[in-house]
Design an enzyme around this catalytic site. Structure first.
Site, short mmCIF file in Angstrom:
data_model
loop_
_atom_site.label_atom_id
_atom_site.label_comp_id
_atom_site.label_asym_id
_atom_site.label_seq_id
_atom_site.Cartn_x
_atom_site.Cartn_y
_atom_site.Cartn_z
N HIS A 1 0.92 -1.18 -0.08
CA HIS A 1 0.10 -0.09 -0.11
C HIS A 1 0.87 1.23 -0.10
O HIS A 1 1.78 1.18 0.69
CB HIS A 1 -0.90 -0.03 1.28
CG HIS A 1 -2.12 0.87 1.27
ND1 HIS A 1 -2.04 2.19 1.26
CD2 HIS A 1 -3.19 0.52 0.97
CE1 HIS A 1 -3.17 2.99 1.13
NE2 HIS A 1 -4.03 1.71 0.95
N HIS A 2 0.39 2.25 -0.73
CA HIS A 2 1.37 3.43 -0.92
C HIS A 2 1.43 4.30 0.28
O HIS A 2 2.16 5.07 0.48
CB HIS A 2 0.67 4.23 -2.18
CG HIS A 2 1.83 5.00 -2.88
ND1 HIS A 2 2.67 5.79 -2.43
CD2 HIS A 2 2.03 4.84 -4.39
CE1 HIS A 2 3.71 6.07 -3.00
NE2 HIS A 2 3.28 5.71 -4.31
N SER A 3 0.32 4.26 1.33
CA SER A 3 0.54 4.79 2.45
C SER A 3 1.97 4.39 3.28
O SER A 3 2.36 4.97 4.08
CB SER A 3 -0.67 4.54 3.46
OG SER A 3 -0.73 3.04 3.69
#
Length: 441
Positions: free
Chosen positions: A102-104
């Site tokens: 996930h890009h977070s």
């Protein structure tokens, strides 16, 4: 927070891995980081694949599997990353690893640094880590001339700040207009319905880094200039062939170019942080500024004209604080109005442009991951409202172009990959002729 997932594929004669990122629509204003116990078995996935399909076309099996992950949601009950082990041979590797995250958790640069800290240089000592080229100066650095340089040099230095201020105001005006209403014309590269979900296909092709550097040296420009020019040339070739537009129409489209905002940091420092758990010594997470980069679809008899145009555009962008201010505004906006509002702002910016373009530098040496030599690394992203994402990743003497695309809009995507390879060959041949002509003169 906005759903962005990343994937990375690395391959080797013994091993492979792909790096992959996802943006989604859902956002959670109350999302926060918490410590948790990681059960590694929950994150390691070994799929069962159809043996007959593998025998028929193993590359297609890998492509289809990676594409299927773009439609597969991540489990919110555990950390947002997973490894998929595809134990089947392809033309480039004996097996493939797909790393989805996930890009977070981080942007491409921090995830690549994290991945590279797990590697070793092949045939070197166990403690050897791969080097990563770093920025040597500030994003915008305009040193004051010496007094001995004279009044003219000092006046030019002062004038450069007026140019900087003017370019910054113009660029920020275009950024605001893009978020609010300014939309690219609808071409085959732009998705018609921004809200419709699309499964992504990830494809890639090897290009010669030596050929890119040859063009760079002959044209006295940067590798980025060459890659932007190459992208414009390849997309122009594809567009005029498929649109059957026989006029030499010049169509101006725009791409979003993410820029790493971190200060120069050696890879060894990341290694030391991981081993000592000193989290504040390096900057993880997402540290990206953004540039709206225009590119043109047009026909040039001279292939190097695309590089000249790209250099002119990028030199103009270097005389602007667009990337720094967009980074600051994005952070302030997210803190002031919440993650949902921030996600909406980003989506509108992506939806109103035609594509995303990025470039990352990888290891210059052959590396291995847990004893397996790595053949290539192919990062990409999905979940944003773009029909086409172009990414370049260098590794040793190869630079790989990776396309994340909507298959329904690019059914002949292999021809598009051919356009990148053929455009580079045409540019290299033109650069070689230019170099020979210059030496003769």
């Amino acid at each position: 927070m906005s759903n962005i997932e990343s994937t990375c594929v690395m391959t080797s004669p013994n091993h492979a891995c792909f790096f992959f990122c996802r943006f989604g629509k859902q956002a959670r204003d109350k999302a926060r980081w918490t410590r948790t116990t990681v059960n590694v078995e929950d994150h390691i996935i070994i799929p069962t694949l159809d043996p007959s399909a593998v025998l028929m076309d193993s590359e297609k099996v890998v492509e289809d599997y990676v594409a299927s992950l773009s439609a597969l949601p991540m489990h919110r009950s555990r950390p947002l990353w997973d490894f998929h082990l595809l134990d089947l041979p392809t033309s480039e590797a004996a097996s493939t690893i797909v790393f989805r995250v996930h890009h977070s958790i981080g942007d491409g640069m921090s995830l690549m640094a994290l991945l590279m800290t797990s590697t070793r240089v092949v045939a070197d000592s166990p403690n050897t880590r791969t080097a990563r080229p770093t920025r040597t100066g500030a994003i915008y650095d305009r040193p004051r001339p010496q007094l001995s340089a004279g009044a003219l040099a000092f006046a030019a230095w002062v004038w450069s700040y007026f140019v900087l201020a003017w370019n910054t105001m113009v660029d920020l005006g275009f950024v605001l207009a893009t978020i609010l209403f300014l939309n690219d014309p609808h071409t085959m590269f732009k998705r018609a319905n921004d809200d419709e979900f699309h499964c992504k296909l990830f494809v890639h092709r090897n290009l010669s880094l030596d050929e890119v550097k040859l063009i760079k040296n002959v044209m006295n420009c940067s590798v980025n200039d060459v890659l932007v020019g190459l992208t414009s040339a390849a997309l122009s070739r594809y567009y005029f062939r498929n649109s059957r537009d026989h006029n030499n129409t010049k169509i101006c489209l725009r791409s979003i170019l993410p820029v790493n905002m971190r200060p120069a940091t050696s890879l060894q420092k990341y290694v030391n942080v991981i081993e000592s758990d000193k989290k504040d010594d390096v900057i993880w997470g997402n540290q990206l500024g953004y540039i709206i980069l225009p590119f043109h679809l047009t026909k040039h008899h001279d292939p190097l004209a695309y590089v000249r145009r790209a250099k002119k555009v990028l030199d103009r962008k270097k005389r602007s604080l667009e990337v720094i201010i967009t980074y600051m505004i994005a952070n302030i906006f997210m803190k002031a109005f919440g993650v949902k509002a921030g996600a909406l702002m980003f989506r509108r910016g992506f939806a109103h442009t035609s594509m995303v373009f990025s470039n990352m530098v990888g290891p210059t040496e052959q590396v291995e991951l847990f004893g397996h030599p790595v053949a290539f690394v192919a990062p990409s992203v999905f979940g944003i409202p773009e029909a086409l994402i172009v990414h370049y990743q260098s590794y040793r003497r190869t630079i790989k172009v990776i396309l994340s695309l909507d298959e329904d809009k690019f059914p002949d995507y292999r021809h598009l990959l051919d356009d990148f390879a053929q455009s580079l060959v045409a540019m290299k041949d033109a650069a070689s002729r230019l170099s020979t002509s210059t030496k003769t003169d």
